[in-house]
Design an enzyme around this catalytic site. Structure first.
Site, mmCIF file in Angstrom:
data_model
loop_
_atom_site.group_PDB
_atom_site.id
_atom_site.type_symbol
_atom_site.label_atom_id
_atom_site.label_comp_id
_atom_site.label_asym_id
_atom_site.label_seq_id
_atom_site.Cartn_x
_atom_site.Cartn_y
_atom_site.Cartn_z
ATOM 1 N N ASP A 1 6.662 44.962 -18.133
ATOM 2 C CA ASP A 1 6.597 43.882 -17.149
ATOM 3 C C ASP A 1 7.270 42.600 -17.655
ATOM 4 O OD1 ASP A 1 5.629 42.510 -14.826
ATOM 5 O OD2 ASP A 1 3.920 41.786 -15.986
ATOM 6 N N GLU B 1 -0.124 49.297 -24.858
ATOM 7 C CA GLU B 1 -0.471 50.107 -23.683
ATOM 8 C C GLU B 1 0.258 51.446 -23.626
ATOM 9 O OE1 GLU B 1 -0.311 47.659 -20.150
ATOM 10 O OE2 GLU B 1 -2.129 46.610 -20.739
ATOM 11 N N TYR C 1 -8.185 43.867 -16.942
ATOM 12 C CA TYR C 1 -7.862 43.049 -15.769
ATOM 13 C C TYR C 1 -8.906 43.171 -14.665
ATOM 14 C CZ TYR C 1 -3.504 41.753 -17.926
ATOM 15 O OH TYR C 1 -2.582 41.198 -18.768
ATOM 16 N N GLU D 1 -5.512 40.971 -23.830
ATOM 17 C CA GLU D 1 -4.974 40.511 -22.550
ATOM 18 C C GLU D 1 -6.093 40.471 -21.522
ATOM 19 O OE1 GLU D 1 -1.517 42.415 -20.817
ATOM 20 O OE2 GLU D 1 -0.537 42.614 -22.759
HETATM 21 C C1 BDP Z 1 -0.318 44.356 -19.009
HETATM 22 C C2 BDP Z 1 0.932 44.343 -19.872
HETATM 23 C C3 BDP Z 1 1.715 43.029 -19.732
HETATM 24 C C4 BDP Z 1 1.810 42.643 -18.284
HETATM 25 C C5 BDP Z 1 0.419 42.439 -17.740
HETATM 26 C C6 BDP Z 1 0.388 41.971 -16.274
HETATM 27 O O1 BDP Z 1 0.627 44.576 -21.224
HETATM 28 O O2 BDP Z 1 2.978 43.181 -20.323
HETATM 29 O O3 BDP Z 1 2.621 41.525 -18.074
HETATM 30 O O4 BDP Z 1 -0.246 43.687 -17.794
HETATM 31 O O5 BDP Z 1 0.373 42.820 -15.394
HETATM 32 O O6 BDP Z 1 -0.596 45.651 -18.601
HETATM 33 O O7 BDP Z 1 0.438 40.788 -16.044
#
Ligand code: BDP
Length: 589
Positions: A168, A413, A466, A502
């Site tokens: 991404d 990932e 997330y 993240e």
């Molecule tokens: C994660 C990835 C990262 C993406 C992020 C996203 O590691 O590179 O930019 O999601 O979706 O899965 O913002």
């Protein structure tokens, strides 16, 4: 691999500036040997920079394949009896370099340096030409992996090609880091490796010097920041003691300098290299991460090398701004997601006392689809592994002496739920531990604990989550509960320290709504606070890295309105509301 520096025996000439540039639209340059002569009908292009966003021409921005760079340079007569190297900080992703039409070096991989001895290729006291063919195609034999999809249907022009990537960030291309010429004497210091330990109040500095040439003595002199000599030694390997050592600490860096001198049989100094380094230890024990024996909590971000216009090109102005923002917000660390950043950034981290997780460019190793395997003969296979191992070697060769680098990350990932991921990452981790037993190793996960097959190989577990964004989008009420059960599941399966590397929400600077909705600054604040409630309960959680430090460019996509907006800072490095929330939290922890 040593960073090119000047000394009484070495000179450096930076070839940054305006180069001639040509896009190889018909893919004919190699066949027609464009390197034999000056490029015809070229345009001007700055180096270092990504070329994509500099012109107004979409066919240049979106080009898939080769582009050509060229410039001339002068080699003074006084360099005749020296060794002359050319070194490219990085070229994304693959490159061939010629000097005066003679091939000097080729390299695969867009985030690490390469160099060549060009002493016999240049004309001394005259003008010379360097030509570089840079290729941006990603396939299954390199990192990051990718594939070219060619369409042959009635909805597309015949042979329409797309570079498919499974990560991404925008596939910025070009010569991203400086191209330098440097000289050494013919007998010279090829490499230095330093590892450090602490013994009571003293520092132990173990060194290994690789020398090219014979009948040479190696002298070592270690000095502190005031320039006072604190230890001396001889021989190409050994150790030096620094009494009452000042340690390199997060937020309180201290750098010593190891001066390595070569002398010939008459005692004349032949070569000198001065290596800055820090005395510090790193250790994982139980569920804690220790720097100098003190438990360390990672506060910070996942980042990108990314900015307006110059893309991934080295920008020292931006880099210093970023470090100022990191300090302002109370961060102590970041991950070089998702590739090794420039040496200039790592040097800054050493100087500013910011801790780094240094990541290999292994990103996009997941198809997000349980019916298909990515670790398979026709995708990530033995060729990919060969390149991964090579990248690990190059990354360690470059970054091994940096005190700021406290841990290696082998991938972001990957589909570690697949059977074949285990032998793959076993090879990667074995290579890494063989080359650097001094640092812990991690991998960054998207899969969940129950499905993961590889984490027994690693010292620290890193997870990206997330909740409230890709899962239960816009709902912050269950984030704490979801995160709790996630963390507990990992901890039960692998009782190791965990960093949440993240978690983040796209946020358009200036958008506000109360009660909060997704994409507003208010939402980003509320979202982050829910995660913190969870992290603060568990002492095996040893860090929080928010995704992301700043907004960044991605490929075009339905979920990306001119890039990824999960930044706590805008792409122009100004704060969103969450920055103040983080500052309040992190200055207290
Ligand atoms: C994660 C990835 C990262 C993406 C992020 C996203 O590691 O590179 O930019 O999601 O979706 O899965 O913002």
């Amino acid at each position: 691999m040593l960073y090119p520096i000047e000394s009484e025996s070495r000179e450096v000439k930076d070839l940054s500036g305006l180069w001639n540039f040509k896009v190889d639209k018909e893919d004919e340059g190699l066949y027609n040997k464009w390197y034999m002569d000056r490029l015809k009908e070229s345009i001007v292009m700055p180096v270092p920079a990504s070329y994509n966003d500099i012109t107004t021409d979409a066919s240049i921005r979106d080009h898939i394949g080769n582009v050509w760079y060229e410039r001339t340079f002068f080699v003074p007569d006084s360099w005749r009896d020296k060794l002359l190297m050319i070194r490219v900080g990085s070229a994304a992703h693959h490159a061939i370099l010629w000097i005066n039409s003679i091939e000097a070096v080729r390299h695969r991989g867009g985030f690490l340096p390469f160099e060549a001895d060009i002493s016999d290729m240049v004309k001394y006291g005259e003008e010379n030409r360097v030509t570089v063919c840079v290729n941006n195609v990603l396939d299954w034999t390199c990192l990051p992996t990718g594939e070219i999809k060619t369409y042959n249907d009635e909805k597309h022009p015949a042979g329409y090609k797309v570079q498919e990537t499974y990560f991404d960030f925008y596939n910025y291309s070009g010569i991203h880091r400086p191209v330098k010429l440097y000289t050494t004497p013919k007998t010279y210091i090829e490499d230095i490796k330093v590892t450090t330990d602490i013994c009571g109040v003293d520092g132990v500095v173990k060194y290994d010097v690789v020398v090219k040439g014979e009948n040479i003595s190696v002298l070592l002199c270690l000095s502190d920041e005031t320039g006072s000599i604190v230890a001396e030694g001889t021989g190409s390997s050994g150790s030096l003691m620094v009494s009452n050592a000042k340690l390199w600490q997060p937020g309180k860096p201290y750098l010593y300098t190891l001066s390595v001198k070569l002398t010939d049989t008459s005692g004349k100094v032949v070569d000198v290299y001065r290596l800055p380094f820090g005395i510090r230890t790193v250790k994982v024990e139980g569920s804690k991460f220790f720097i100098n024996g003190v438990p360390f909590y990672f506060k910070g971000f996942g980042k990108h090398e990314d900015s307006d216009i110059r893309g991934k090109g080295l920008d020292e102005v931006l880099n210093v701004r970023d470090f100022n923002l990191l300090k302002w917000i109370g961060a102590n660390s970041f991950r070089t997601s998702h590739y090794p950043y420039s040496e200039e950034i790592i040097n800054l981290a050493d100087q500013e006392g910011i801790v780094l997780i240094d990541e290999a460019p292994a990103v996009g190793m997941c198809l997000w689809n349980d019916d298909e395997k990515i670790f398979a003969e026709d995708r990530i296979n033995a060729n990919t592994l060969d390149h991964h191992l090579q990248t690990i070697r190059e990354m360690i060769a470059r970054d091994k002496n940096h005190p700021s680098v406290v841990m290696w990350s082998v991938a972001n990932e990957a589909a570690t739920n697949e059977e074949a991921a285990l032998p793959y990452f076993t090879s990667v981790v074995n290579e890494l531990r063989k080359l650097d037993p001094s640092r812990p190793v991690t991998i960054v996960h998207t899969v969940d604990a129950a499905r993961d097959k590889v984490s027994q190989l690693f010292d620290v577990i890193c997870i990206n989550r997330y909740f409230g964004w890709y899962i239960d989008h816009g709902v912050t009420d269950f984030i704490e509960k979801q995160m709790d059960s996630e963390l507990l599941a990992w901890h039960k399966k692998y009782p190791k320290p965990i960093i949440v590397t993240e978690f983040g929400a796209d946020t358009v600077a200036g958008f506000h709504q109360i009660p909060p909705v997704a994409f507003t600054e208010d939402f980003q604040c509320e979202f982050l606070e829910q995660y913190f409630k969870s992290f603060d309960k568990f002492d095996f959680v040893i860090g929080e890295h928010i995704w992301a430090f700043a907004d960044f460019a991605t490929k075009q996509g339905l979920t990306r309105v001119i890039g990824n907006k999960k930044g706590v800072f805008t792409r122009q490095r100004q704060p969103k509301a969450a920055a103040y929330l983080l500052k309040a939290r992190w200055t207290k922890i």
